[in-house]
Scaffold this motif. Structure first.
Motif, mmCIF file in Angstrom:
data_model
loop_
_atom_site.group_PDB
_atom_site.id
_atom_site.type_symbol
_atom_site.label_atom_id
_atom_site.label_comp_id
_atom_site.label_asym_id
_atom_site.label_seq_id
_atom_site.Cartn_x
_atom_site.Cartn_y
_atom_site.Cartn_z
ATOM 1 N N UNK A 121 0.831 -1.210 0.000
ATOM 2 C CA UNK A 121 0.000 0.000 0.000
ATOM 3 C C UNK A 121 0.864 1.258 0.000
ATOM 4 N N UNK A 122 1.882 1.253 0.854
ATOM 5 C CA UNK A 122 2.755 2.418 0.968
ATOM 6 C C UNK A 122 3.528 2.650 -0.323
ATOM 7 N N UNK A 123 3.968 1.559 -0.941
ATOM 8 C CA UNK A 123 4.715 1.680 -2.196
ATOM 9 C C UNK A 123 3.835 2.238 -3.310
ATOM 10 N N UNK A 124 2.606 1.786 -3.399
ATOM 11 C CA UNK A 124 1.705 2.306 -4.430
ATOM 12 C C UNK A 124 1.476 3.801 -4.244
ATOM 13 N N UNK A 125 1.379 4.245 -2.983
ATOM 14 C CA UNK A 125 1.226 5.672 -2.712
ATOM 15 C C UNK A 125 2.480 6.438 -3.130
ATOM 16 N N UNK A 126 3.646 5.834 -2.895
ATOM 17 C CA UNK A 126 4.916 6.449 -3.296
ATOM 18 C C UNK A 126 5.004 6.555 -4.814
ATOM 19 N N UNK A 127 4.794 5.426 -5.507
ATOM 20 C CA UNK A 127 5.054 5.359 -6.947
ATOM 21 C C UNK A 127 4.033 6.127 -7.768
ATOM 22 N N UNK A 128 2.772 6.124 -7.330
ATOM 23 C CA UNK A 128 1.712 6.766 -8.106
ATOM 24 C C UNK A 128 1.551 8.238 -7.725
ATOM 25 N N UNK A 129 1.476 8.494 -6.422
ATOM 26 C CA UNK A 129 1.146 9.844 -5.970
ATOM 27 C C UNK A 129 2.330 10.568 -5.328
ATOM 28 N N UNK A 130 3.514 9.912 -5.318
ATOM 29 C CA UNK A 130 4.712 10.510 -4.728
ATOM 30 C C UNK A 130 4.485 10.906 -3.273
ATOM 31 N N UNK A 131 3.743 10.075 -2.552
ATOM 32 C CA UNK A 131 3.356 10.386 -1.182
ATOM 33 C C UNK A 131 4.575 10.366 -0.260
ATOM 34 N N UNK A 132 4.823 11.483 0.403
ATOM 35 C CA UNK A 132 6.039 11.633 1.197
ATOM 36 C C UNK A 132 5.983 10.889 2.524
ATOM 37 N N UNK A 234 1.417 11.729 -10.906
ATOM 38 C CA UNK A 234 1.983 13.022 -11.284
ATOM 39 C C UNK A 234 2.664 12.973 -12.643
ATOM 40 N N UNK A 235 2.923 11.762 -13.126
ATOM 41 C CA UNK A 235 3.463 11.606 -14.481
ATOM 42 C C UNK A 235 2.310 11.719 -15.468
ATOM 43 N N UNK A 236 2.045 12.908 -15.917
ATOM 44 C CA UNK A 236 0.881 13.161 -16.752
ATOM 45 C C UNK A 236 1.108 12.840 -18.234
ATOM 46 N N UNK A 237 2.219 12.167 -18.535
ATOM 47 C CA UNK A 237 2.438 11.676 -19.889
ATOM 48 C C UNK A 237 1.927 10.240 -20.051
ATOM 49 N N UNK A 238 1.417 9.658 -18.974
ATOM 50 C CA UNK A 238 0.862 8.310 -19.043
ATOM 51 C C UNK A 238 -0.440 8.310 -19.846
ATOM 52 N N UNK A 239 -0.795 7.168 -20.436
ATOM 53 C CA UNK A 239 -2.057 7.069 -21.175
ATOM 54 C C UNK A 239 -3.244 7.524 -20.339
ATOM 55 N N UNK A 240 -4.155 8.274 -20.950
ATOM 56 C CA UNK A 240 -5.399 8.802 -20.360
ATOM 57 C C UNK A 240 -5.191 10.068 -19.545
ATOM 58 N N UNK A 241 -3.943 10.483 -19.317
ATOM 59 C CA UNK A 241 -3.702 11.704 -18.548
ATOM 60 C C UNK A 241 -3.435 12.886 -19.489
ATOM 61 N N UNK A 242 -3.294 14.071 -18.906
ATOM 62 C CA UNK A 242 -3.364 15.328 -19.643
ATOM 63 C C UNK A 242 -2.359 15.449 -20.794
ATOM 64 N N UNK A 243 -1.106 15.004 -20.566
ATOM 65 C CA UNK A 243 -0.066 15.164 -21.584
ATOM 66 C C UNK A 243 0.388 13.804 -22.102
ATOM 67 N N UNK A 244 -0.530 12.890 -22.254
ATOM 68 C CA UNK A 244 -0.175 11.515 -22.617
ATOM 69 C C UNK A 244 0.675 11.465 -23.887
ATOM 70 N N UNK A 245 1.633 10.532 -23.872
ATOM 71 C CA UNK A 245 2.539 10.345 -25.007
ATOM 72 C C UNK A 245 2.685 8.847 -25.230
ATOM 73 N N UNK A 246 2.567 8.383 -26.472
ATOM 74 C CA UNK A 246 2.583 6.944 -26.740
ATOM 75 C C UNK A 246 3.842 6.264 -26.213
ATOM 76 N N UNK A 247 3.645 5.177 -25.475
ATOM 77 C CA UNK A 247 4.763 4.381 -24.996
ATOM 78 C C UNK A 247 5.297 4.739 -23.640
#
Length: 447
Positions: A121-132, A234-247
């Motif tokens: 759970x803690x790792x998912x919060x770190x990796x996805x939301x950069x939870x400090x 916070x990586x908004x280049x991922x698919x479905x996010x604001x600045x998505x970029x293929x790959x």
């Protein structure tokens, strides 16, 4: 006439100096700044070989903000691999971490004091939301205290061969933002710092040693327990996010007042993956907004994918011309064929496929004084190594020598040791051969 000549000399000298001050030879690190990347530093590498495709100011230590968490992730995966912690291990939240996690001015998921949370759970919060707060909880679970974890971070950086780095906490926050709760042994104004080269090198080692990091880093959003809303990556280049970029499928953003807007990105196109780093990204006018790091990253990725691709430079079982075999002492055969044990693939700039030449290195410890191998020799026994030398116009090198592509050169066949009779007869033959050579040389000397 002499005065006029002196005046001409002075005039020509001034013109030369003026032209020299205007025309500057680009340094190696800035050789491709025609990309016009708006960042304090930037780099592109191919991660399996560490080949640098573009570099700007890549060896200057700068603030890295939450890109720090890549080192925390590395140590976490290593601790799980070594069974020091487990995914389902529960971590009880301390009062210190509770207070940090409740600070809404920082990236956080609110954690409850005394409540158990799993490492997963803690790792998912770190990796996805950069939870400090979650990051600090993982650090404490591994090392007991964040201070000891910081020691581990710096020791691991040295072990991985990084240069130009300094870790003072597990999160990348300004120590000042921790309001006196920074790790012991560090100062209230200390900052995590790395060069772009070291940041890319760390990312490459993370992907190579623990590729499963991308399984979580690539998640655009996910719910955390019963907290309202979702953690948005916070990586908004991922698919479905604001600045998505293929790959794009990773890796880690970072933002503080000290570091500015930073991003270590990674993306694939076919079998070709790149890692990019931008530090202190801005727009063309020097203004800072969140999208700048993604705009500059896209620029880097477009350049890499449009100009480079992965190519097989040498096939498996390759033999270097004029070095197809080595002499063997005391063997049934007097030589043995040598070849590479696998193919060598690396990233190549389009049109430069022929700009690479093989460099063979034979292990001198394997040779006798006459430069021969000694039987017996087993098929597949390593004899040396083969690497590639670039013969083109512009070589930015590798991010680290320990990632540079090298393949083994091995014996292509068995060579058994000759029996005593064969060796004796060779010795006798050699004796008479040397004797005859000596006689003929003497006779020639008479004439």
């Amino acid at each position: 006439m002499k005065i006029r000549s002196n005046k001409r000399y002075i005039a020509f000298s001034m013109i030369f100096l003026l032209l020299f001050s205007i025309i500057q030879i680009p340094s190696r690190s800035y050789a491709q700044d025609t990309l016009d990347v708006h960042a304090d530093a930037a780099i592109i590498i191919e991660p399996t070989t560490g080949k640098v495709l573009y570099g700007k100011n890549i060896d200057t230590p700068l603030g890295i903000a939450s890109m720090t968490k890549m080192m925390t992730e590395y140590l976490m995966f290593e601790a799980i691999e070594q069974k020091k912690i487990s995914w389902e291990q529960e971590v009880t939240i301390s009062d210190k971490i509770y207070e940090v996690s409740q600070d809404t001015s920082l990236s956080n998921v609110p954690l409850l004091a005394g409540e158990p949370y799993t490492i997963r759970e803690l790792y998912e919060a770190l990796a996805i939301y950069s939870a400090n707060g979650a990051t600090m909880a993982i650090a404490e679970a591994i090392a007991g205290t964040e201070s000891k974890f910081v020691e581990m971070m710096n020791a691991k950086a040295e072990e991985l061969g990084l240069e130009h780095y300094k870790f003072v906490n597990s999160t990348g926050l300004n120590n000042a933002s921790l309001k006196g709760k920074h790790p012991e042994g560090t100062g209230p104004d200390d900052e995590n710092m790395m060069s772009a080269r070291s940041t890319a090198q760390l990312a490459a080692r993370l992907l190579r040693d623990y590729p499963q990091v991308l399984e979580t880093a690539s998640i655009p959003k996910k719910k955390f327990r019963d907290i309202p809303g979702e953690m948005k990556n916070w990586n908004k280049m991922l698919p479905s996010l604001l600045f998505e970029y293929p790959g794009v499928d990773g890796l880690k953003t970072g933002t503080t007042d000290f570091a500015g807007h930073c991003f270590t990105g990674t993306a694939t196109r076919g079998d070709f993956r790149v890692i990019t780093v931008v530090m202190g990204a801005t727009d063309a006018n020097g203004n800072e907004t969140e999208r700048d790091r993604f705009d500059e990253t896209k620029k880097l990725m477009e350049y890499a994918f449009n100009n480079y691709s992965m190519k097989e430079i040498l096939p498996a079982n390759y033999q270097v011309k004029d070095n197809e075999s080595l002499a063997v002492d005391k063997g049934k055969e007097k030589s043995v064929k040598i070849q590479t044990d696998e193919s060598l693939t690396m990233v190549v700039k389009n049109g430069e496929e022929k700009a690479y030449q093989p460099v063979l290195t034979i292990d001198k410890k394997k040779l006798n004084k006459e430069g021969e191998l000694t039987a017996p020799i087993k098929k597949g026994e390593q004899i040396g190594t083969l690497e590639i030398s670039y013969q083109g116009q512009e070589d930015l090198g590798f991010v680290s020598d320990n990632l540079k592509p090298v393949v083994k050169v091995v014996a292509a066949e068995d060579v058994e040791k000759a029996n005593w009779f064969v060796l004796m007869m060779r010795g006798i033959g050699g004796f008479f051969s040397n004797l005859w050579t000596g006689i003929t040389d003497t006779v020639k000397g008479w004439f």
